[in-house]
Structure formats: structure tokens, C-alpha cells
Design an enzyme around this catalytic site. Structure first.
Site, PDB file in Angstrom:
ATOM      1  N   GLU A  97       0.939  -0.906   0.211  1.00 12.72           N
ATOM      2  CA  GLU A  97      -0.073   0.112  -0.008  1.00 12.72           C
ATOM      3  C   GLU A  97       0.833   1.148  -0.071  1.00 12.72           C
ATOM      4  OE1 GLU A  97      -3.126  -0.231  -0.175  1.00 12.72           O
ATOM      5  OE2 GLU A  97      -3.910  -2.052   0.702  1.00 12.72           O
ATOM      6  N   CYS A 132      -2.110   9.509   2.328  1.00 12.14           N
ATOM      7  CA  CYS A 132      -2.124   8.905   0.961  1.00 12.14           C
ATOM      8  C   CYS A 132      -3.000   9.337  -0.058  1.00 12.14           C
ATOM      9  CB  CYS A 132      -2.081   7.286   1.206  1.00 12.14           C
ATOM     10  SG  CYS A 132      -3.424   6.488   1.968  1.00 12.14           S
TER      11      CYS A 132
HETATM   12  P1  NAD Z   1       8.135   5.105   5.012  1.00 11.59           P
HETATM   13  O1  NAD Z   1       8.116   4.432   3.780  1.00 11.59           O
HETATM   14  O2  NAD Z   1       9.324   6.110   5.219  1.00 11.59           O
HETATM   15  O3  NAD Z   1       8.057   4.115   6.238  1.00 11.59           O
HETATM   16  C1  NAD Z   1       7.141   3.135   6.357  1.00 11.59           C
HETATM   17  C2  NAD Z   1       7.154   2.121   7.330  1.00 11.59           C
HETATM   18  O4  NAD Z   1       8.523   1.282   6.791  1.00 11.59           O
HETATM   19  C3  NAD Z   1       7.899   2.571   8.439  1.00 11.59           C
HETATM   20  O5  NAD Z   1       7.377   1.841   9.715  1.00 11.59           O
HETATM   21  C4  NAD Z   1       9.528   2.433   8.510  1.00 11.59           C
HETATM   22  O6  NAD Z   1      10.023   2.244   9.688  1.00 11.59           O
HETATM   23  C5  NAD Z   1       9.444   1.191   7.591  1.00 11.59           C
HETATM   24  N1  NAD Z   1      10.627   1.306   6.525  1.00 11.59           N
HETATM   25  C6  NAD Z   1      11.751   1.793   6.359  1.00 11.59           C
HETATM   26  N2  NAD Z   1      12.664   1.383   5.600  1.00 11.59           N
HETATM   27  C7  NAD Z   1      12.508  -0.075   5.785  1.00 11.59           C
HETATM   28  C8  NAD Z   1      13.108  -1.149   5.042  1.00 11.59           C
HETATM   29  N3  NAD Z   1      14.358  -0.983   4.503  1.00 11.59           N
HETATM   30  N4  NAD Z   1      12.708  -2.297   5.439  1.00 11.59           N
HETATM   31  C9  NAD Z   1      11.520  -2.337   6.117  1.00 11.59           C
HETATM   32  N5  NAD Z   1      10.710  -1.316   6.657  1.00 11.59           N
HETATM   33  C10 NAD Z   1      11.394  -0.214   6.407  1.00 11.59           C
HETATM   34  O7  NAD Z   1       6.710   5.926   5.030  1.00 11.59           O
HETATM   35  P2  NAD Z   1       6.212   6.873   6.108  1.00 11.59           P
HETATM   36  O8  NAD Z   1       6.734   8.146   5.836  1.00 11.59           O
HETATM   37  O9  NAD Z   1       6.146   6.227   7.256  1.00 11.59           O
HETATM   38  O10 NAD Z   1       4.678   6.969   5.361  1.00 11.59           O
HETATM   39  C11 NAD Z   1       4.326   7.783   4.475  1.00 11.59           C
HETATM   40  C12 NAD Z   1       4.102   7.274   3.177  1.00 11.59           C
HETATM   41  O11 NAD Z   1       3.022   6.124   3.108  1.00 11.59           O
HETATM   42  C13 NAD Z   1       3.625   8.080   1.911  1.00 11.59           C
HETATM   43  O12 NAD Z   1       4.228   7.802   0.824  1.00 11.59           O
HETATM   44  C14 NAD Z   1       2.205   7.679   2.065  1.00 11.59           C
HETATM   45  O13 NAD Z   1       1.463   8.172   0.874  1.00 11.59           O
HETATM   46  C15 NAD Z   1       2.221   6.345   2.160  1.00 11.59           C
HETATM   47  N6  NAD Z   1       0.870   5.736   2.716  1.00 11.59           N
HETATM   48  C16 NAD Z   1       0.276   4.931   1.862  1.00 11.59           C
HETATM   49  C17 NAD Z   1      -0.994   4.503   2.363  1.00 11.59           C
HETATM   50  C18 NAD Z   1      -1.745   3.524   1.572  1.00 11.59           C
HETATM   51  O14 NAD Z   1      -2.737   3.026   1.939  1.00 11.59           O
HETATM   52  N7  NAD Z   1      -1.283   3.383   0.016  1.00 11.59           N
HETATM   53  C19 NAD Z   1      -1.435   4.824   3.458  1.00 11.59           C
HETATM   54  C20 NAD Z   1      -0.829   5.778   4.291  1.00 11.59           C
HETATM   55  C21 NAD Z   1       0.662   6.080   4.087  1.00 11.59           C
END
Ligand code: NAD
Length: 531
Positions: free
Chosen positions: A247, A281
């Protein structure tokens, strides 16, 4: 991955984004901690699955009751840790989860029960087939900070009710909210090993995916986050053939057609771009308006943006809270500066509000943006509404689809049929006609994207189906009979099989009938291989 000693030394800190005050510090779970959590989950999951859907639903009802009872505390915690106005926390975090529980209570039994699969293969008519929906085992969930309660909670509810154990790695910025979710599940009766929240950063998240021996490996991953992290995760998951739901981010277009109601559409645009300080998002990230409405639409947006009250989300008068942290703010600023540099006009906003606190940015309306600008191509994730005109519906649809993203979109028109026809041509997981974002609150509606916005779905029937493995169970009704297609090949058999194909697929009834007569010989017992 560092050694355990290095990993254990890392901390994640929950900070109130409105004030900058530290709320709590957590030590990151080490690789060993992650593996131990998954191992514990595996050991406990069998009993949880055996408990049966009805008993798990009873626990879910209790969770729903407790969450309702604690709705204000949970919403306040989300506001303190993620910054959004209290009323948004109540609606988009607590209500969404209460309703997701309602959906599962009403539908899980029906959706997960065995499903007969009638079939039309005449040669195999003695076989009766069913689909069984079985839990994967341990579901790993990695979640973001922007909906720190509703995203992991809705995904976990579906996983748990289907009989899985869950290991959740929440965002490093919102660990406290995840701990609150864990304590609600445990108080409701979910065993501690069946739902575990492990605080940590990206390295902790990577450990959850990379763990390979079956006893310490998750069986499926549900990841919500940015496209950049999603790509890394997809690669790591592919290396061990781990099934994943992704997602990811969006760049949702809003199309205001020439017959739209300007007052309604401008209110929708302002809310859709600034709710959760634009950090949703599904935020309106690109706004395309028919040239005939462009100037009055911009004027209405500015008129409705100016009075918005920016401030601490705990203040009930606040409309727009802070951004989550400085890095997010810098990203927004750099996109706005790039747009300005390339000729966009700032109609309102485009400045920090340091008097309010460290992370506040004024809701911003930009006019005369172009598709080439970063603000129209990259996810902004901040309170910015960039608007540009278009000349025809074809034009608008082309612009909407001109993006690597495909999460959601909205079409605004007084003509519902026209709106729906336009919606069908937009490449997105969800298209709303005359509203934006809010279908995230419809628990029956699937949520997910196309193109770079991800794959798989959460919410509703499709979200529940992501949490089960499909097994096809085939039972032979004539177990005492050798099968026609088993060994005993030869000329006669080949002719009979040709006739069998004619019986089903030849053109015309006479050829089919002849086929049936000639195929009948195949039903006679064949020569025995041993004789
Ligand atoms: P992010 O990708 O920075 O982090 C998301 C999660 O991934 C965090 O828990 C982080 O610790 C973890 N993470 C980071 N690097 C990783 C790795 N290498 N391996 C495993 N886990 C890792 O995103 P964010 O800043 O927390 O959230 C914002 C983003 O999420 C925006 O792009 C937004 O659009 C998206 N989002 C999407 C949806 C959806 O349903 N499509 C919903 C909410 C947010």
C-alpha cells in the site's frame, strides 16, 4: 544489518510534532528480538486458528467495545503523537477502526467459510471441489505514521480474525500509538504472542522481512509506506518469495469538469488537500480545473483557505495541525520553491509558521502549475493545493493518467453518469465522483493502488482475502472407480478421447452426439497394467 550489540543501541523517539516535546523513547527491537517475536507467534498461532471464527469474533467484539470506551484517550494520543486535529483522529482513526470491526463481525463467517466450486468438465463430473480459506500463519505488518492507529488496526483485525498471528513493526515516529493498539487487543483477549508490536526503525523492519528459517520467518507481509521503501521491500520479499501487499504513495488527481458546482468542488479541494496537513496517501495532490471555471474556482479556494486555523491539534478550534517532522516540511518547501521558480503563482500560504511551533506550514494554494513541475509529479505529502486548467475532458483524463502513481482520483461534475464514465478511464485503485479521500472510511470498500501505488488490497472482502491462503479441496465421489485418463493408453483410447473432445466441443449436435457414443467406450474398465 549490524551486529546485535549495535542494533540494540538504536532508539526511536516519539515526539509531539506540535511542540517538539519528547513523549517517549523506545529501544529498537534487535534482529534477535524480531526473530524471537516471530517464533513465539508461530508457536501460538495453531491454537488461535483452532479457536474458530466465532470465538475470535467474540474477542473482536470486546476489542470494539473497549475501543469505543477509550475513544477519547486513543484519539488524544494520536493527536499528541502525529499532530492531526483531535476530531480528525476521532473520525479517521477511531471511527474507521470501530467500523472495520463492525464489517468483520457481520461478514467474516460468510466470507471465510468453505465455498463450493461447481465445474463444467464432463470427464470429471464425479469430482466435487471446494475452496478453503486458511490462515497464512504469521502476518508481518509494517506501517507508516500518518494514520498510526487506523492503518495497522484495520490490517491487524483482518489478519487476526482469519486466524493469523500478527507481528507489527510500526513507524518509528508513532510507536506509542502502536503500543496502545497492542494493549487494547490484549485487554480484549488476544493472546500476547498472537499480537505483538515491536518498536523500531527501517532496520528493524528489514529484519522482519529478511528472517529466513521457517520458525522465525513471517508468512506474508502487509506493507504501507512510501514508494521508495516499497521498492526496497518488494526486492527483499522477492528474494525469499514472501507474498506481499504493498500500500504505497499516491499523487491523486482531482478533475473539476465544466459542469461542476464550484462552491462544492472548492470546499472538497480545500479539505482534500489540507486534511491531516496534506499527509494522507489519498490527499488531493493535483487539481485540474476546466478553463471556464479556473478563475472562480481559484478565488473560492483562496477564500476558503485564508480562514483555516492552523495550530495544535488538541485545540478543538484547529483545522490544520503540524507536519510530522522537519524532513517532511523541507520536502514540501523544496517542491513549492521549485514550482515558484518555474513560474507557479502563490495565491495563499507557502510559508512556515514558526510562532506556532517547529513543524507548522501554512495551507498553500498554487496557480499556473505545469505537469513538468515536481509539485505535479512527486508525492508532496503536505498542505499544498496546486491547480492548473484544462480544455477538454480528454485533456483532463490524459493529465490525470500522466503519473507513475495510481492510488485514487476524484471527478467533480453535476452529471453523475458523466462522472462515472470519466472515472472508468482513470488509472487508479479508487475513483470517487464528487468527493475525495472519504471512501477510506467505508469498510466494505477495498483500498489499494495500481501502477507504482502498490498491489493487493486492504479493507473489505478483498482485504480479508489477503489474509488467507486458498486451498482447493477436491473429493472424488466414485472412489472405487479407476479414472478414464489413467494409464491404459493405446489406439482405441486415443480415438475415444478424440470422441470425448468432439462430444463437448464439435460444431453441431450430430457430431457431438456421435462423439458421445464413441467416447462411451472409455468408461469400460481398461486393461490392467499388471495383467
Ligand atoms: P516510509 O516508507 O518512510 O516508512 C514506512 C514504514 O517502513 C516505517 O515503519 C519504516 O520504519 C519502515 N521501513 C523503512 N525502511 C524500511 C526497510 N528498508 N525495510 C523495512 N521497513 C522499512 O513511509 P512513511 O513516511 O512512514 O509514510 C508515508 C508514506 O506512506 C507516504 O508515501 C504515503 O503515501 C504512504 N502511505 C500509503 C498508504 C496507502 O494505503 N497506500 C497509507 C498511508 C501512507
Amino acid at each position: 544489518m549490524g551486529t546485535d550489540l549495535q542494533v540494540a543501541a538504536r532508539k526511536v523517539v516519539s515526539v509531539n510534532p506540535a511542540t517538539g516535546a519528547t513523549l517517549y523513547e523506545f529501544e529498537c527491537a534487535s534482529e534477535t528480538d524480531v526473530q524471537a517475536a516471530v517464533a513465539r507467534a508461530h508457536v501460538a498461532q495453531g491454537l488461535w486458528a483452532e479457536l474458530g471464527i466465532r470465538k475470535r469474533l467474540a474477542i473482536l467484539r470486546e476489542f470494539q467495545r473497549l475501543l469505543h470506551q477509550r475513544k477519547s484517550e486513543v484519539a488524544q494520543l494520536v493527536t499528541r503523537e502525529a499532530g492531526k486535529p483531535y476530531v480528525e483522529a476521532l473520525l479517521t482513526e477511531v471511527l474507521v477502526v470501530l467500523d472495520a470491526a463492525r464489517f468483520l463481525i457481520e461478514n467474516t463467517y460468510r466470507l471465510l467459510r468453505d465455498e463450493p466450486i461447481p465445474h463444467g468438465n464432463l470427464a470429471m463430473k464425479a469430482k466435487s471441489g471446494r475452496l478453503l480459506r486458511e490462515p497464512y500463519g504469521v502476518i508481518g505488518i509494517i506501517s507508516p505514521w500518518n494514520y498510526p492507529f487506523s492503518i495497522p488496526a484495520t490490517e491487524s483485525l483482518a489478519a487476526l480474525v482469519a486466524g493469523n498471528a500478527v507481528v507489527l513493526k510500526p513507524s518509528e515516529f508513532t510507536s506509542l500509538t502502536a503500543m496502545e493498539l497492542a494493549s487494547l487487543f490484549h485487554a480484549a483477549g488476544v493472546p500476547k504472542e498472537i499480537f505483538q508490536a515491536i518498536p523500531g526503525d527501517g532496520i528493524t523492519g528489514a529484519a522482519l522481512i529478511e528472517s529466513a528459517p521457517p520458525a522465525t520467518a513471517i508468512d506474508k507481509l502487509v506493507f504501507t509506506g512510501s514508494v521508495a521503501t516499497g521498492k526496497r521491500i518488494a526486492q527483499a520479499a522477492a528474494a525469499r518469495l514472501l507474498p506481499v501487499v504493498l500500500e504505497l504513495g499516491g499523487k491523486d488527481p482531482m478533475l473539476v469538469l465544466d459542469d461542476a458546482d464550484i462552491e462544492i468542488a472548492s470546499s472538497g479541494a480545500v479539505w482534500g488537500a489540507f486534511v491531516n496537513a496534506g499527509q494522507a496517501c489519498l490527499s488531493v495532490e493535483r487539481c485540474y480545473v476546466h478553463r471556464s471555471l479556473y478563475q472562480p474556482f481559484l478565488a473560492a479556494c483562496v477564500r476558503k483557505t485564508r480562514p483555516l486555523r492552523v495550530g495544535n491539534g488538541m485545540d478543538p478550534e484547529t483545522d490544520v495541525g503540524p507536519m510530522i517532522h522537519e524532513r517532511q516540511l523541507l520536502n514540501v518547501e523544496s517542491q513549492v520553491e521549485d514550482a515558484r521558480f518555474h513560474g507557479a503563482r502563490v495565491l495563499v500560504g507557502a510559508n512556515r509558521l514558526p510562532a506556532l511551533g517547529p513543524n507548522f506550514y501554512a495551507p498553500t494554494v498554487l496557480a499556473d502549475v505545469t505537469p513538468a513541475m515536481r509539485i505535479m509529479r512527486e508525492e508532496t505529502f503536505g498542505p499544498v493545493l496546486p491547480v492548473m486548467p484544462f480544455d477538454s475532458d480528454e485533456d483532463a483524463i490524459r493529465l490525470a493518467n500522466q503519473s507513475e502513481y495510481g492510488l485514487a482520483a476524484s471527478v467533480w461534475t453535476r452529471d453523475r453518469a458523466r462522472g462515472e464514465a470519466t472515472a472508468r478511464r482513470i488509472q487508479a485503485g479508487t475513483v470517487m465522483v464528487n468527493d475525495a479521500i472519504s471512501c477510506f472510511g467505508i469498510s466494505e470498500a477495498p483500498h489499494g493502488g495500481v501502477k507504482a501505488s502498490g498491489s493487493g488490497r486492504s479493507h473489505g472482502r478483498l482485504g480479508l482475502e489477503e489474509m488467507v491462503r486458498i486451498k482447493y479441496l477436491d473429493s472424488d465421489r466414485l472412489p472405487g472407480m479407476e479414472k478414464v485418463w489413467w494409464y491404459g493408453y493405446g489406439k482405441a483410447f486415443a480415438r475415444q478421447m478424440e470422441a470425448l473432445l468432439d462430444m463437448q466441443f464439435a460444431q453441431g449436435w450430430t457430431r457431438r452426439l456421435r462423439g458421445a457414443v464413441n467416447a462411451a467406450g472409455a468408461l469400460k474398465p481398461k486393461r490392467r497394467l499388471s495383467s
